[in-house]
Design an enzyme around this catalytic site. Structure first.
Site, PDB file in Angstrom:
ATOM      1  CE  LYS A   1      -3.364   2.694   2.522  1.00  0.00           C
ATOM      2  NZ  LYS A   1      -4.302   2.885   3.609  1.00  0.00           N
TER       3      LYS A   1
ATOM      4  CD  GLU B   1      -5.618   8.834   9.884  1.00  0.00           C
ATOM      5  OE1 GLU B   1      -6.147   9.195   8.816  1.00  0.00           O
ATOM      6  OE2 GLU B   1      -4.668   8.066   9.940  1.00  0.00           O
TER       7      GLU B   1
ATOM      8  CB  SER C   1     -12.611   6.951   1.245  1.00  0.00           C
ATOM      9  OG  SER C   1     -11.483   7.076   2.057  1.00  0.00           O
TER      10      SER C   1
ATOM     11  NE  ARG D   1      -9.273  13.724   4.475  1.00  0.00           N
ATOM     12  CZ  ARG D   1     -10.041  12.703   4.827  1.00  0.00           C
ATOM     13  NH1 ARG D   1     -11.270  12.917   5.204  1.00  0.00           N
ATOM     14  NH2 ARG D   1      -9.592  11.458   4.749  1.00  0.00           N
TER      15      ARG D   1
ATOM     16  CE  LYS E   1      -9.752  10.719   1.428  1.00  0.00           C
ATOM     17  NZ  LYS E   1      -8.612   9.826   1.195  1.00  0.00           N
TER      18      LYS E   1
HETATM   19  C1  LIG Z   1      -4.499  10.725   2.999  1.00  0.00           C
HETATM   20  C2  LIG Z   1      -5.741  11.115   3.284  1.00  0.00           C
HETATM   21  O1  LIG Z   1      -6.668  10.299   3.840  1.00  0.00           O
HETATM   22  C3  LIG Z   1      -6.378   8.971   4.210  1.00  0.00           C
HETATM   23  C4  LIG Z   1      -6.721   8.034   3.151  1.00  0.00           C
HETATM   24  C5  LIG Z   1      -7.947   7.377   3.122  1.00  0.00           C
HETATM   25  C6  LIG Z   1      -8.292   6.457   1.988  1.00  0.00           C
HETATM   26  O2  LIG Z   1      -7.513   6.349   1.049  1.00  0.00           O
HETATM   27  O3  LIG Z   1      -9.376   5.850   2.012  1.00  0.00           O
HETATM   28  C7  LIG Z   1      -8.869   7.549   4.154  1.00  0.00           C
HETATM   29  C8  LIG Z   1      -8.538   8.271   5.258  1.00  0.00           C
HETATM   30  C9  LIG Z   1      -7.147   8.677   5.488  1.00  0.00           C
HETATM   31  O4  LIG Z   1      -6.488   7.652   6.116  1.00  0.00           O
HETATM   32  C10 LIG Z   1      -6.173  12.521   3.022  1.00  0.00           C
HETATM   33  O5  LIG Z   1      -7.331  12.838   3.352  1.00  0.00           O
HETATM   34  O6  LIG Z   1      -5.387  13.284   2.485  1.00  0.00           O
END
Ligand SMILES: C=C(O[C@@H]1C=C(C(=O)O)C=C[C@H]1O)C(=O)O
Length: 493
Positions: A247, A297, A315, A447, A480
């Site tokens: 990942k 987070e 997400s 964010r 986001k």
């Molecule tokens: C890296 C980010 O978010 C991360 C990535 C996510 C995903 O890919 O599903 C979800 C939440 C966070 O762990 C961001 O918001 O910039």
């Protein structure tokens, strides 16, 4: 440590070495009481030939930390603000009494040593059983160990103790004044300053600051050559197929140019209102750059001997119709690709907690974290802290989790550094606070945006695993980023 009777808690348990002087300031909350306390601090400084930090905690009536910071906002002073409306706490502070910064892999341990070195020179008064009482250390750690020359606004790690702090925890409101007492100094000016701050915070009037200028977005521009994000996702999928890592989290940045300077705290007022499940934050450096955001987070928090962390990864969009929204949620909870992506984060956190010898309570499957713009898979993780493990040790071990970096960590980080066309700086780094009791909290700075004068740089990333579809990942980063963009537009007028 001087131990005195009549304190609400056993100071030995409360703090390791912080000295507590039992002058009943609450009963004699007057200038004489304050002078007596500061003279005692001065005596201690003279005796030791060492600077002391005098810290005065007072319980106050209702106070809103963001509104206080906003009403005395200065564009070129250190400030820190963080609030989680859902969990009912907020804290703000400004103007450093002491500060330090570091670059390099030892940054967390250096911060720990710095705080421990101050501990024995803090002389505190007031009700130290209150939440957010005593001096706080406000801290920021960038994504990478070190920042290069392009990112001078925030170093690899920085900590400061503010001159004043105000905080809310549930229905408790606390104001703290901290002052540096140097051997041989005249403490009268310090007494006057603290006294006027005490009167101000006891019945805060929220004097309206000059209205910040109205601004408009003149330009919105993706950072880096066109198509870089999609190209990077394709490269990542190849690397995953080759087995380089499982990942990697890749991000985008968008630069905004305004027609006027933009006061970051106005944006924060929108963020905390629109994203109450998130921790809204602003960390401002002395050169006037603010790192702001509303992050879902939490990297780690420590509260009275227990730590809490979480995995957030995987997400889906939201939909205005209840049925479609529920379908998106159900599909996310059952998505093999998202569960795998999430599983990498949980496993990595489990391993890193184990490496610190910590027990962890981890549910078997994730639940949902539903935000106004996106929904995520979330696994809450917590356990008892072990003697000798500091919140900074936890931060060091956990950061960056594969929620923002990748796994295996070092291989993924190398490609992030190589491929992303901008420095991450504080993006996906840590912003938070800790105190001398070892309590504290660090949020993961996603964010988020870097704001300075009439410019802002917004960031958003997405986790890439086998089966990720580049266009969908791009769409996810746009969703986001929109959270912050909407609040920046909303605060403009
Ligand atoms: C890296 C980010 O978010 C991360 C990535 C996510 C995903 O890919 O599903 C979800 C939440 C966070 O762990 C961001 O918001 O910039």
């Amino acid at each position: 440590m001087v131990r005195r009777p009549g304190l609400p808690v056993d100071p030995e348990k409360l703090v390791a070495r912080m000295e507590i002087i039992d002058i009943p300031l609450e009963g004699r909350a007057d200038m004489d009481g304050l002078r007596a306390f500061l003279s005692a601090c001065l005596d201690a400084a003279n005796e030791d030939g060492h600077d002391k930090i005098a810290s005065i905690t007072l319980s106050v009536k209702h106070i809103d930390p963001l509104a206080v910071l906003d009403s005395i906002y200065e564009g070129d002073a250190h400030h820190f603000y963080m609030e989680n409306p859902y969990r009912e706490w907020a804290v703000a502070g400004a103007e450093a009494v002491v500060s330090a910064s570091w670059n390099g892999p030892d940054r967390f341990q250096q911060a720990r040593t710095f705080a421990a070195g101050l501990d024995e020179h803090v002389i505190a008064i007031g009700d130290l059983s209150l939440p957010f009482s005593g001096p706080l250390f406000f801290a920021g750690f960038s994504f990478y160990d070190s920042v290069d020359g392009r990112e001078e606004a925030f170093p690899g790690g920085q900590v400061f103790v503010p001159q004043w702090q105000v905080a809310r925890a549930g229905d408790h409101y606390v104001a703290v004044a901290n002052a540096l007492i140097r051997p041989g100094m005249d403490v009268e000016a310090v007494a006057q300053r603290i006294w006027s701050a005490h009167r101000k915070f006891s019945a805060y009037t929220y004097d309206q600051p000059p209205r910040p200028p109205v601004y408009h977005i003149l330009e919105e521009r993706e950072v880096g050559p066109e198509g870089t994000f999609l190209k990077n996702v394709a490269l990542a999928l190849e690397a995953i197929k080759k087995g380089s890592y499982n990942k990697i989290v890749l991000s985008r940045a968008v630069d905004l140019l305004f027609d006027n300077s933009c006061q970051p705290l106005k944006i924060l007022n929108r963020l905390r209102r629109d994203y109450p499940r998130c921790s809204s934050f602003s960390l401002q450096s002395e050169n006037g750059t603010s790192f702001i955001g509303a992050t879902p987070e939490r990297l780690v928090s420590v509260d009275n001997g227990r730590y809490t962390t979480e995995a957030i990864a995987g997400s889906a969009a939201r939909d205005p119709s209840a049925g479609e929204d529920a379908r998106l949620a159900r599909d996310l909870l059952a998505s093999e690709k998202d569960l795998r992506e999430h599983g990498h984060v949980v496993e990595s956190i489990r391993r890193r907690l184990e490496s610190l010898g910590l027990e962890a309570r981890i549910p078997d499957s994730p639940g949902l974290l539903v935000l106004p713009n996106v929904q995520h898979l979330r696994t809450p993780i917590n356990g008892p802290l072990k003697e000798g493990v500091h919140i900074l040790d936890l931060a060091e071990a956990l950061h960056p989790t594969p929620a923002v970096g990748g796994t295996p960590r070092e291989d993924a980080l190398k490609d992030i550094f190589k491929w992303e066309p901008f420095p991450r700086g504080m993006f996906a780094g840590l912003t938070g606070w800790f105190d001398l009791r070892g309590n504290g909290e660090f949020a993961v700075g996603i964010r988020s945006a870097l704001v300075r004068d009439s410019r802002a740089r917004l960031f958003a990333g997405a986790g890439i695993v086998e089966g990720s579809i580049p266009e969908m990942e791009l769409r996810e980063t746009t969703l986001k980023m929109e959270a912050l963009l909407r609040c920046i537009r909303g605060a403009a007028g």
